[in-house]
Design a protein around this motif. Structure first.
Motif, PDB file in Angstrom:
ATOM      1  N   GLN A 177     -17.714 -11.772  -2.323  1.00 38.78           N
ATOM      2  CA  GLN A 177     -16.340 -11.543  -1.850  1.00 38.78           C
ATOM      3  C   GLN A 177     -15.935 -13.176  -1.097  1.00 38.78           C
ATOM      4  O   GLN A 177     -14.566 -13.458  -1.311  1.00 38.78           O
ATOM      5  CB  GLN A 177     -16.762 -10.973  -0.065  1.00 38.78           C
ATOM      6  CG  GLN A 177     -17.121  -9.875  -0.192  1.00 38.78           C
ATOM      7  CD  GLN A 177     -17.836  -8.786   0.850  1.00 38.78           C
ATOM      8  OE1 GLN A 177     -17.765  -9.215   1.649  1.00 38.78           O
ATOM      9  NE2 GLN A 177     -18.319  -7.655   0.993  1.00 38.78           N
ATOM     10  N   GLN A 178     -17.246 -14.223  -0.833  1.00 35.09           N
ATOM     11  CA  GLN A 178     -16.218 -15.664   0.001  1.00 35.09           C
ATOM     12  C   GLN A 178     -15.613 -16.267  -1.515  1.00 35.09           C
ATOM     13  O   GLN A 178     -14.796 -16.726  -1.309  1.00 35.09           O
ATOM     14  CB  GLN A 178     -17.624 -16.688   0.178  1.00 35.09           C
ATOM     15  CG  GLN A 178     -16.864 -17.508   0.829  1.00 35.09           C
ATOM     16  CD  GLN A 178     -18.415 -18.725   0.674  1.00 35.09           C
ATOM     17  OE1 GLN A 178     -19.970 -18.124   0.645  1.00 35.09           O
ATOM     18  NE2 GLN A 178     -18.052 -20.005   1.475  1.00 35.09           N
ATOM     19  N   LYS A 179     -16.543 -15.641  -2.542  1.00 31.98           N
ATOM     20  CA  LYS A 179     -15.467 -16.223  -3.566  1.00 31.98           C
ATOM     21  C   LYS A 179     -14.162 -15.836  -3.470  1.00 31.98           C
ATOM     22  O   LYS A 179     -12.725 -16.379  -4.302  1.00 31.98           O
ATOM     23  CB  LYS A 179     -15.983 -16.241  -5.418  1.00 31.98           C
ATOM     24  CG  LYS A 179     -17.499 -17.380  -5.508  1.00 31.98           C
ATOM     25  CD  LYS A 179     -18.263 -16.842  -6.475  1.00 31.98           C
ATOM     26  CE  LYS A 179     -19.462 -17.265  -6.635  1.00 31.98           C
ATOM     27  NZ  LYS A 179     -20.155 -16.975  -7.474  1.00 31.98           N
ATOM     28  N   ARG A 180     -14.073 -14.707  -3.322  1.00 30.13           N
ATOM     29  CA  ARG A 180     -12.723 -13.771  -3.983  1.00 30.13           C
ATOM     30  C   ARG A 180     -12.113 -13.926  -2.786  1.00 30.13           C
ATOM     31  O   ARG A 180     -10.527 -14.422  -3.013  1.00 30.13           O
ATOM     32  CB  ARG A 180     -12.970 -12.296  -4.136  1.00 30.13           C
ATOM     33  CG  ARG A 180     -13.443 -11.813  -5.202  1.00 30.13           C
ATOM     34  CD  ARG A 180     -13.458 -10.393  -5.413  1.00 30.13           C
ATOM     35  NE  ARG A 180     -14.487  -9.300  -4.074  1.00 30.13           N
ATOM     36  CZ  ARG A 180     -15.411  -8.708  -4.304  1.00 30.13           C
ATOM     37  NH1 ARG A 180     -16.052  -8.621  -5.818  1.00 30.13           N
ATOM     38  NH2 ARG A 180     -15.844  -8.803  -3.006  1.00 30.13           N
ATOM     39  N   SER A 181     -12.421 -14.441  -1.559  1.00 30.29           N
ATOM     40  CA  SER A 181     -11.143 -15.224  -0.426  1.00 30.29           C
ATOM     41  C   SER A 181     -10.736 -15.634  -1.234  1.00 30.29           C
ATOM     42  O   SER A 181      -9.961 -16.513  -0.561  1.00 30.29           O
ATOM     43  CB  SER A 181     -12.235 -15.149   0.580  1.00 30.29           C
ATOM     44  OG  SER A 181     -11.575 -15.224   1.225  1.00 30.29           O
ATOM     45  N   SER A 182     -11.998 -17.158  -1.508  1.00 31.36           N
ATOM     46  CA  SER A 182     -11.103 -18.604  -1.841  1.00 31.36           C
ATOM     47  C   SER A 182     -10.576 -18.385  -2.990  1.00 31.36           C
ATOM     48  O   SER A 182      -9.734 -19.520  -2.557  1.00 31.36           O
ATOM     49  CB  SER A 182     -12.718 -19.092  -2.541  1.00 31.36           C
ATOM     50  OG  SER A 182     -12.488 -21.192  -2.690  1.00 31.36           O
ATOM     51  N   LEU A 183     -10.918 -17.651  -4.113  1.00 29.84           N
ATOM     52  CA  LEU A 183      -9.493 -17.882  -4.824  1.00 29.84           C
ATOM     53  C   LEU A 183      -8.615 -16.896  -4.078  1.00 29.84           C
ATOM     54  O   LEU A 183      -7.458 -17.724  -4.486  1.00 29.84           O
ATOM     55  CB  LEU A 183     -10.212 -17.052  -6.169  1.00 29.84           C
ATOM     56  CG  LEU A 183     -11.122 -17.270  -7.190  1.00 29.84           C
ATOM     57  CD1 LEU A 183     -11.693 -16.715  -7.188  1.00 29.84           C
ATOM     58  CD2 LEU A 183     -10.937 -19.186  -7.375  1.00 29.84           C
ATOM     59  N   ILE A 184      -8.185 -16.238  -3.586  1.00 28.46           N
ATOM     60  CA  ILE A 184      -7.327 -15.803  -2.548  1.00 28.46           C
ATOM     61  C   ILE A 184      -6.262 -16.739  -2.081  1.00 28.46           C
ATOM     62  O   ILE A 184      -5.429 -16.901  -2.119  1.00 28.46           O
ATOM     63  CB  ILE A 184      -7.717 -14.506  -1.781  1.00 28.46           C
ATOM     64  CG1 ILE A 184      -7.800 -13.706  -2.751  1.00 28.46           C
ATOM     65  CG2 ILE A 184      -6.615 -13.814  -0.918  1.00 28.46           C
ATOM     66  CD1 ILE A 184      -8.547 -12.229  -2.407  1.00 28.46           C
ATOM     67  N   GLN A 185      -7.311 -17.345  -1.250  1.00 32.49           N
ATOM     68  CA  GLN A 185      -6.843 -18.650  -0.472  1.00 32.49           C
ATOM     69  C   GLN A 185      -5.850 -19.696  -1.249  1.00 32.49           C
ATOM     70  O   GLN A 185      -4.431 -20.003  -0.760  1.00 32.49           O
ATOM     71  CB  GLN A 185      -7.419 -18.884   0.308  1.00 32.49           C
ATOM     72  CG  GLN A 185      -8.196 -18.074   1.394  1.00 32.49           C
ATOM     73  CD  GLN A 185      -9.149 -18.756   2.422  1.00 32.49           C
ATOM     74  OE1 GLN A 185     -10.176 -19.610   2.323  1.00 32.49           O
ATOM     75  NE2 GLN A 185      -9.868 -18.258   3.509  1.00 32.49           N
ATOM     76  N   GLU A 186      -7.067 -20.197  -2.470  1.00 30.71           N
ATOM     77  CA  GLU A 186      -6.121 -21.337  -3.465  1.00 30.71           C
ATOM     78  C   GLU A 186      -4.866 -20.588  -3.615  1.00 30.71           C
ATOM     79  O   GLU A 186      -4.239 -20.767  -3.764  1.00 30.71           O
ATOM     80  CB  GLU A 186      -6.673 -21.225  -4.446  1.00 30.71           C
ATOM     81  CG  GLU A 186      -8.205 -22.175  -4.106  1.00 30.71           C
ATOM     82  CD  GLU A 186      -9.545 -22.270  -5.071  1.00 30.71           C
ATOM     83  OE1 GLU A 186      -8.807 -21.877  -6.307  1.00 30.71           O
ATOM     84  OE2 GLU A 186     -10.720 -23.210  -4.828  1.00 30.71           O
ATOM     85  N   ASP A 187      -4.899 -18.886  -4.296  1.00 33.53           N
ATOM     86  CA  ASP A 187      -3.173 -18.448  -4.717  1.00 33.53           C
ATOM     87  C   ASP A 187      -2.766 -18.552  -3.611  1.00 33.53           C
ATOM     88  O   ASP A 187      -1.683 -18.938  -4.182  1.00 33.53           O
ATOM     89  CB  ASP A 187      -3.777 -17.002  -5.276  1.00 33.53           C
ATOM     90  CG  ASP A 187      -4.849 -16.977  -6.580  1.00 33.53           C
ATOM     91  OD1 ASP A 187      -5.008 -18.191  -7.150  1.00 33.53           O
ATOM     92  OD2 ASP A 187      -5.173 -15.724  -7.230  1.00 33.53           O
TER      93      ASP A 187
END
Length: 136
Positions: free
Chosen positions: A97-107
């Motif tokens: 979830q953190q990785k997905r959240s991090s990727l979403i934040q980067e996007d």
């Protein structure tokens, strides 16, 4: 004659019977002494055997207690292993979830940068247009 023989003591059949009785008494006394010794040894052996039997019962009780303790420890270990597996799975989910959240934040940051560039470009155009209109 028989009274004389009795008085003499060592001369005749009565003295040999008396000696035999005396030897028999000594043998009986020795036998009684040996029997007493053997009974004492037997009593000691019985006490020793009773002590060993008690020690054996005590050891059996300790073994049973250790088996119960071992079983409880094994059950607790299984519970802890299960909890550990749950924690590991939860940790994996949280990391994902953190990785997905991090990727979403980067996007989202990339989108915001792009929007910022667009807005800056519009702002510059507006500033130029304003400058042109103020100069004319």
């Amino acid at each position: 004659k028989s009274k004389k023989m009795k008085r003499r003591g060592s001369c005749g059949p009565l003295s040999s019977a008396s000696a035999h009785t005396n030897e028999t008494s000594k043998l009986d006394a020795m036998m009684q002494e040996e029997i007493a010794k053997l009974k004492a040894i037997q009593d000691q052996m019985e006490k020793f055997q009773a002590n060993l039997e008690q020690q054996n019962r005590d050891l059996q009780d300790q073994i049973e207690a250790m088996e119960v303790s071992k079983e409880m420890t094994e059950n607790r270990n299984r519970e802890l292993e299960s909890q550990l597996e749950e924690v590991i799975e939860e940790n994996g989910r949280l990391c994902s979830q953190q990785k997905r959240s991090s990727l979403i934040q980067e996007d989202e940051m990339e989108i915001l940068r792009y929007e910022n560039e667009i807005i800056r470009g519009k702002l510059k155009r507006c500033e130029r247009a304003l400058l042109r209109s103020s100069i004319q």
